[in-house]
Design a protein around this motif. Structure first.
Motif, PDB file in Angstrom:
ATOM      1  N   GLY B  24     -18.074   9.234  24.304  1.00  0.00           N
ATOM      2  CA  GLY B  24     -17.514   7.944  24.710  1.00  0.00           C
ATOM      3  C   GLY B  24     -16.264   8.126  25.546  1.00  0.00           C
ATOM      4  O   GLY B  24     -16.084   7.474  26.580  1.00  0.00           O
ATOM      5  N   PHE B  25     -15.396   9.028  25.108  1.00  0.00           N
ATOM      6  CA  PHE B  25     -14.165   9.290  25.867  1.00  0.00           C
ATOM      7  C   PHE B  25     -14.501   9.694  27.296  1.00  0.00           C
ATOM      8  O   PHE B  25     -13.876   9.260  28.265  1.00  0.00           O
ATOM      9  N   LEU B  26     -15.523  10.534  27.416  1.00  0.00           N
ATOM     10  CA  LEU B  26     -15.842  11.056  28.751  1.00  0.00           C
ATOM     11  C   LEU B  26     -16.575  10.035  29.612  1.00  0.00           C
ATOM     12  O   LEU B  26     -16.424  10.023  30.824  1.00  0.00           O
ATOM     13  N   SER B  27     -17.368   9.188  28.977  1.00  0.00           N
ATOM     14  CA  SER B  27     -18.261   8.394  29.811  1.00  0.00           C
ATOM     15  C   SER B  27     -17.825   6.938  29.965  1.00  0.00           C
ATOM     16  O   SER B  27     -18.167   6.304  30.954  1.00  0.00           O
ATOM     17  N   LYS B  28     -17.080   6.422  29.008  1.00  0.00           N
ATOM     18  CA  LYS B  28     -16.727   5.001  29.137  1.00  0.00           C
ATOM     19  C   LYS B  28     -15.670   4.815  30.218  1.00  0.00           C
ATOM     20  O   LYS B  28     -14.793   5.682  30.404  1.00  0.00           O
ATOM     21  N   ARG B  29     -15.800   3.702  30.953  1.00  0.00           N
ATOM     22  CA  ARG B  29     -14.895   3.473  32.075  1.00  0.00           C
ATOM     23  C   ARG B  29     -13.750   2.546  31.705  1.00  0.00           C
ATOM     24  O   ARG B  29     -12.703   2.561  32.337  1.00  0.00           O
ATOM     25  N   SER B  30     -13.921   1.775  30.685  1.00  0.00           N
ATOM     26  CA  SER B  30     -12.867   0.830  30.331  1.00  0.00           C
ATOM     27  C   SER B  30     -11.879   1.486  29.385  1.00  0.00           C
ATOM     28  O   SER B  30     -12.250   2.176  28.437  1.00  0.00           O
TER      29      SER B  30
END
Lengths: 167, 103, 655
Positions: B24-30
């Motif tokens: 999530g840290f790597l892929s989420k943009r918000s």
């Protein structure tokens, strides 16, 4: 019984986490996180940590996630856009994640043979037991956390205050 | 009926949740969901703490989790305040666009 | 046995004290005090030497090695100390060095009176005396080398004394660099000595040679050749003589002290000191003799056509040093040292007299503009006459005895010796010729100053003046020594030196020697006669002779173009190489290359780091995850490599 409960809530937790990743809107992610945390609270209970299960529900699922949802609603961020700002995240990050999981899993599987079983009849660490340690042996760190939270509150207020010219 | 569960299953679950947090840290943009991923990782670690505390009958493992919660609460308060401040300045929470120190 | 107290270190330390005082404070002291310091300390060390000589006369046994000398180098069994040794040879040398040295100091007070840097001059001069006495007193090669290098330094400083003249600086550098070539030989020779004997002590090498006469001739030859190279550098012999004529850029008393009387004889002294080794190597001896004879003849021919009064004397010095080498080469070390001593007297006198002339003519050095100075400078004239007669070898002047001894020794040295003797005799003729040429041109005839004077004023001779008495006194003393210095006779002198230089290969006296002596005097008279013919009356005979012998004259005036040949063969290639090394290796590869490399590395890593520090949160997170994964992999590797259990591996990783 234990196995069933574990499987159900482990599944909930994983599904919530997966949903957190897949949802495009922050509010959906936040709600998924609440699912994860609540499931974890049950799992804590299964592990005999009754106080932590309650704290998990109150502090995490309650206070912290409420804060999150407030902020999400306050800022009114829409769906997140697909941007490609980080090359490294794809090229380095994801292989690293795979490696991380592989290492952790293999290490746990190697070492897990030596660990025992968890069952409902294991007994519970009562709040009384916990507080005895917390308020006797670890009183000073406990009091310091209150100071920490106080400072955090002050910091949060200072940071989030509307900029009225003098900050 | 009362089938026991091996302790390493909990640990595996913890590892899986932690890894998903990293993803999530790597892929989420918000920025907010990135922050949520951090919370997810913290929770994953908490789970393994509790498991080990159960395994070795150590109360202090649980107390460590308690402290993590306290710190997480403080961190959430400050972190979210920072997010609000950033949003106020940048007008966006997309992490790929927040890559400058100067205003 | 009761050790006699000689205070040998004081001989060296007195001039050093003078150097320190004048060198450090001289610029702030009045001239009178500077002169006092400069004169007092050499006089003190001469007094110590004289006392030692008196004690020797009174029956003290030589050699005396100063006991309790501090150690300089001690590596394993190899030991070098600051040991001073006094024996017959060094006693003679010391008397010459400090005695003539003091006289020249005295002379300098008058000569340098109006020069800038008066104190600097005397500081250097005292420094020279210090190193020269160290050289002479040294009990081992390394300490001798210290003095050897030190006199080279003092020589360099004094040749370049006129710091505002570029030619003086160039001459100093030339002397220094050429001497380095010789020093290279000396050093290699010392290394070979260490390798073969394990010591540098003169005495111990001597005893080892005596104990094991079986040291192979080839080794001895090799060592000797290296030492000869060193000696040719210091004593201005072929092929390294080229620095000495240029060294005349220095003040004239310096030329007298360093480049005539003392320093340049260090090579001869060194060979005499090492004679035990040379005796083992006929090849090396032959080389010494041939080099000496060739140099003597060669320099004498060049001296015939020089017009600068000091350069005539410089080539004359080279020529006379060639005689000393010849003496060493035929085994007549005592004769060589004898000639060294007499030469020190009359050549110092010649230089000082020339200096007096130059002083009287306000700096004029060209003999073509002199002439007729006999009246103006009577004392200089008469002392100079004594010196000219001495160097030409007239009986009973000093040069006669010593030169005769060398030539006689050469004559008795087999077929090669006969050939060398012949060349030596011709050189004697040339010597006599060019010295009387100088004499005629300078003192007799009419003054030619006016004829060549262009622009300012009339001739020099009109206001040529005799030098002050402080300059004339050394001239007179040296003139007396030049006349009487040889009367001691080679037999007694050789007998005195015998413990050091060994049995001289002398001489069945009688008819042969008498014949040789008469021949030598006749040859000298012939030289005078020829000079009288050419230069005595007017310049016409000389001009005619010059016309008919034009090519030879040009060859001689060009000094055989040796400087040019050296420039083309050695200096240019070395400069090219240096330029190449500097330009390509130094400039391009090292300086620019390293700068380019460093800036490149920094720039490249900066570029990489800049891209790395993108500011993008997710990129940071990716690297963070990669780091965590790497750490965990590292920890796991422990377990995979067979360490027991995960906990152990964590433990291992942490440790």
């Amino acid at each position: 019984m234990h196995l069933v409960l574990f499987l159900i809530f482990a599944l909930f937790a994983l599904a919530g986490a997966a949903n957190l990743l897949l949802q495009k809107h922050p509010i959906n992610s936040a709600l998924s996180l609440i699912v994860v945390m609540s499931s974890l609270a049950v799992l804590y209970l299964l592990l005999g940590a009754e106080f932590l299960a309650m704290a998990q529900v109150i502090v995490y699922a309650g206070a912290i996630m409420v804060l999150f949802t407030f902020v999400v609603m306050l800022l009114n961020e829409g769906r997140e856009e697909k941007t490609w700002g980080s090359h490294a995240a794809r090229v380095v990050g994801f292989p690293a994640v795979v490696a991380l999981l592989a290492v952790l899993a293999s290490a746990i599987l190697r070492a897990g043979r030596h660990y025992g079983m968890v069952s409902l009849s294991d007994g519970i660490t009562t709040t009384q037991d916990l507080s005895r340690v917390l308020f006797r042996d670890l009183l000073l760190p406990f009091e310091l956390t209150s100071v920490l939270i106080l400072i955090a509150i002050l910091g949060a207020v200072a940071l989030a205050r509307k900029d009225d010219g003098n900050a | 009926m009362n089938t026991p569960v091996p302790a390493d299953w909990y640990l595996l679950l913890s590892a899986a949740l932690f890894t998903m947090g990293v993803i999530g840290f790597l892929s989420k943009r918000s920025l907010i969901t990135v922050f949520m991923s951090i919370e997810l990782m913290l929770n994953a670690v908490n789970l393994s703490f509790v498991t080990f505390a159960h395994e070795w009958h150590a109360v202090k493992g649980q107390i460590f989790v308690f402290f993590v919660m306290m710190v997480a609460a403080a961190e959430a308060a400050v972190g979210l305040a920072i997010i609000i401040a950033i949003f106020r300045v940048r007008g966006t929470l997309t992490v790929d666009q927040i890559d400058r120190m100067k205003l | 046995m009761n050790e006699p107290m000689l205070f040998l270190p004081l001989i060296a330390l007195f001039p050093f004290a003078g150097f320190l005082l004048n060198g450090l404070f001289g610029s702030r002291l009045p001239k009178a005090i500077v002169s006092t310091i400069a004169l007092l300390f050499p006089l003190l060390s001469f007094a110590v030497v004289a006392r030692a000589a008196w004690m020797v006369h009174g029956g003290m046994l030589l050699p005396v090695a100063e006991s309790g000398a501090p150690t300089w180098i001690a590596v394993g069994g190899f030991h070098v100390g600051f040991q001073f040794v006094l024996d017959q040879l060094s006693l003679v040398m010391l008397l010459v060095v400090t005695g003539v040295g003091f006289l020249i100091h005295l002379y300098s007070v008058g000569y340098m009176e109006h020069e800038q840097g008066y104190w600097r001059y005397f500081a250097y001069l005292n420094l020279f005396l210090f190193f020269m006495t160290v050289l002479v007193l040294a009990g081992n090669y390394l300490l001798m080398f210290v003095g050897w290098e030190g006199v080279g330094l003092a020589s360099y400083l004094l040749i370049g004394f006129y710091i505002d003249r570029k030619s003086a600086g160039d001459a100093g550098k030339k002397a220094f660099v050429v001497n380095r070539v010789g020093d290279f030989g000396f050093l290699i020779g010392m290394f070979l000595l260490i390798a073969n004997f394990g010591t540098l002590n003169f005495h111990r090498i001597g005893t080892q040679l005596a104990g094991h006469p079986a040291i192979s001739g080839a080794t001895a030859t090799l060592i000797c050749l290296c030492l000869i190279l060193g000696a040719t550098g210091k004593s201005a012999q072929i092929p390294l003589y080229i620095w000495l004529p240029d060294a005349m850029e220095g003040p004239t008393p310096v030329s007298a002290l360093i480049h005539a009387a003392t320093m340049v004889t260090a090579g001869v002294y060194m060979i005499a000191r090492t004679h035990a080794l040379f005796d083992l190597s006929p090849t090396a001896m032959m080389v010494v003799a041939v080099v000496g004879t060739a140099t003597a003849f060669f320099a004498a021919t060049v001296a015939m056509v020089q017009t600068d009064i000091k350069r005539v004397l410089a080539y004359s010095t080279i020529s006379q040093l060639g005689y000393m080498f010849l003496g060493c080469g035929v085994g007549a070390y005592s004769a060589a040292v004898f000639h060294l001593m007499t030469h020190a007297f009359f050549k110092a006198l010649l230089f000082l007299a020339a200096g007096s002339v130059i002083h009287g003519l306000s700096g004029e050095q060209d003999m073509r503009r002199m002439g007729g100075l006999r009246k103006a400078m009577p004392v200089t004239f008469w002392t100079m006459t004594a010196a000219v007669l001495a160097i030409s070898g007239f009986f009973p002047f000093a040069g006669f005895f010593s030169k005769d001894a060398i030539l006689a020794a050469a004559f008795q040295h087999g077929t090669l010796g006969k050939a060398l003797w012949t060349v030596g005799l011709i050189t004697a003729l040339l010597t006599s010729f060019y010295m009387f040429r100088l004499w005629y041109l300078t003192f007799l005839g009419e003054s030619r100053g006016a004829a060549h004077q262009d622009g300012h004023g009339d001739g020099h001779a009109a206001h040529a003046h005799e030098s002050p008495w402080i300059m004339l006194l050394p001239l007179v003393v040296l003139a007396l020594l030049s006349v009487t210095g040889g009367w001691i006779g080679i037999e007694r002198f050789a007998g005195f030196l015998e413990p050091v230089t060994g049995q001289a290969a002398m001489v069945d006296a009688g008819h042969t020697e008498l014949f040789l002596s008469v021949l030598a005097v006749l040859v000298a008279a012939l030289g005078w006669f020829l000079a009288h013919l050419f230069f005595g009356r007017d310049g016409e005979a000389a001009a005619q002779a010059a016309q008919s012998l034009a090519p030879i004259r040009r060859l001689l005036q060009g000094k055989y173009w040796i400087d040019e040949i050296y420039t083309a063969l050695i200096v240019r290639p070395v400069q090219w190489l240096a330029r190449f090394v500097l330009g390509w290796l130094g400039e391009w590869t090292l300086v620019r290359g390293s700068a380019w490399l460093m800036s490149g590395v920094v720039g490249l890593s900066g570029e990489l780091l800049r891209r790395w520090q993108s500011g993008n949160l997710r990129s940071y997170a990716a690297w963070l995850a990669a780091g965590a994964a790497a750490l965990l992999l590292f920890a796991l590797a422990g377990t995979l490599l067979g360490l027991n259990g995960f906990a152990d591996s964590i433990h291992w990783a942490v440790r």
